[in-house]
Design an enzyme around this catalytic site. Structure first.
Site, short mmCIF file in Angstrom:
data_model
loop_
_atom_site.label_atom_id
_atom_site.label_comp_id
_atom_site.label_asym_id
_atom_site.label_seq_id
_atom_site.Cartn_x
_atom_site.Cartn_y
_atom_site.Cartn_z
NE ARG A 26 -3.67 -0.60 2.75
CZ ARG A 26 -4.92 -0.50 2.33
NH1 ARG A 26 -5.40 -1.30 1.40
NH2 ARG A 26 -5.72 0.41 2.86
CG ASP A 155 -6.36 10.51 9.03
OD1 ASP A 155 -7.19 11.34 8.58
OD2 ASP A 155 -6.57 9.28 9.04
CE1 TYR A 169 -5.61 6.17 12.57
CE2 TYR A 169 -7.27 7.87 12.20
CZ TYR A 169 -6.13 7.19 11.79
OH TYR A 169 -5.53 7.53 10.60
#
Length: 268
Positions: A26, A155, A169
């Site tokens: 990935r 993120d 998270y």
């Protein structure tokens, strides 16, 4: 807790050296391939994806001999000083130096309120915050010697746009984001520290517990101004830019097709 690791070693070829955690597949694999094309010797770290890592290393070594190596390790090595020291020594001994560290390894799964426990907390914070910090600290002397850099994969949800039902998270990635900014100050001027914040650049594995059906995928695409899912190579491009950007530190580049401009916070 499994603190064992193995290493497949290659010879030092005097090229700059990059370690990418969680890079058997990935986004991590895309970063490894991009760095290798730019002349780096690469250390492919993995934990449970050794077969994919060895296949990738073999492909790269076929292109340029003695240019890729695999280290298999549970990042829980950071919990034990002796294990961490041994891990760092194996990384450095693989090619004799270290020029760039990319923190890509990450665990990602929901932790709905009411079900949060110590296991989720420890696991999500280990990969997304604790290991990046302690590895950065441990590698600092070697990175300083090379005037090197650290790049963290973050993120877009780590800053003001939390995922619904992903509290642990979200917190861990927010801590990692602050680590980037804090270490950029503490490690300057010898070592630069930056981050890349993906949006939807890969979809969850189709057979995994986070798999999305076709309608969910289409809703995500409609929410992205660029009207498509991003590609791992687009993340890799930004990582390699930051590796080469000698006057950039403490910056976080969003690579999300504009999604953070419209996102309310839910996964889909």
């Amino acid at each position: 807790m499994n603190l064992e690791y193995t290493v497949t070693q290659s010879d030092n070829n005097n090229a700059p050296v990059m370690l990418v955690t969680g890079s058997a597949k990935r986004i991590g694999a895309a970063i490894v391939k991009a760095a290798h094309r730019q002349g780096y010797s690469v250390i492919i770290h993995c934990h449970q994806s050794e077969q994919e890592a060895q296949t990738l290393a073999a492909q790269l070594n076929h292109t340029r001999s003695h240019s890729a190596a695999v280290i298999v390790a549970d990042l829980a090595v950071v919990e034990e000083p002796a294990a961490l020291t041994a891990f760092v020594e194996e990384v450095i001994n693989t090619f004799g130096q270290l020029d760039a560290v990319v923190h890509n390894a990450s665990r990602f799964y929901p932790s709905p309120l009411g079900s949060i426990d110590h296991i989720q907390w420890n696991e999500l914070f280990l990969t997304n915050a604790k290991a990046p910090l302690l590895l950065s600290q441990a590698f600092l002397p070697y990175l300083k010697k090379q005037q090197g850099c650290i790049i963290s994969l973050l993120d877009i949800h780590a800053h003001d746009k939390p995922f619904l039902n992903y509290t642990v998270y979200n917190m861990a990635k927010a801590a990692h984001r602050m680590m980037v900014q804090s270490l950029a100050l503490e490690m300057a001027p010898a070592v630069r520290v930056n981050g890349v914040a993906p949006g939807v650049n890969v979809l969850p594995e189709p057979d995994g517990d986070q798999a999305l059906d076709n309608e969910q995928q289409q809703r995500i695409v409609r929410s992205i101004p660029m009207q498509r899912i991003g590609q791992p190579d687009e993340i890799a491009h930004s990582v390699l830019y930051l590796v080469d950007a000698k006057y950039v530190t403490g910056e976080i580049i969003a690579v999300d097709g504009g999604r953070s401009l419209t996102l309310a916070g839910s996964l889909v």
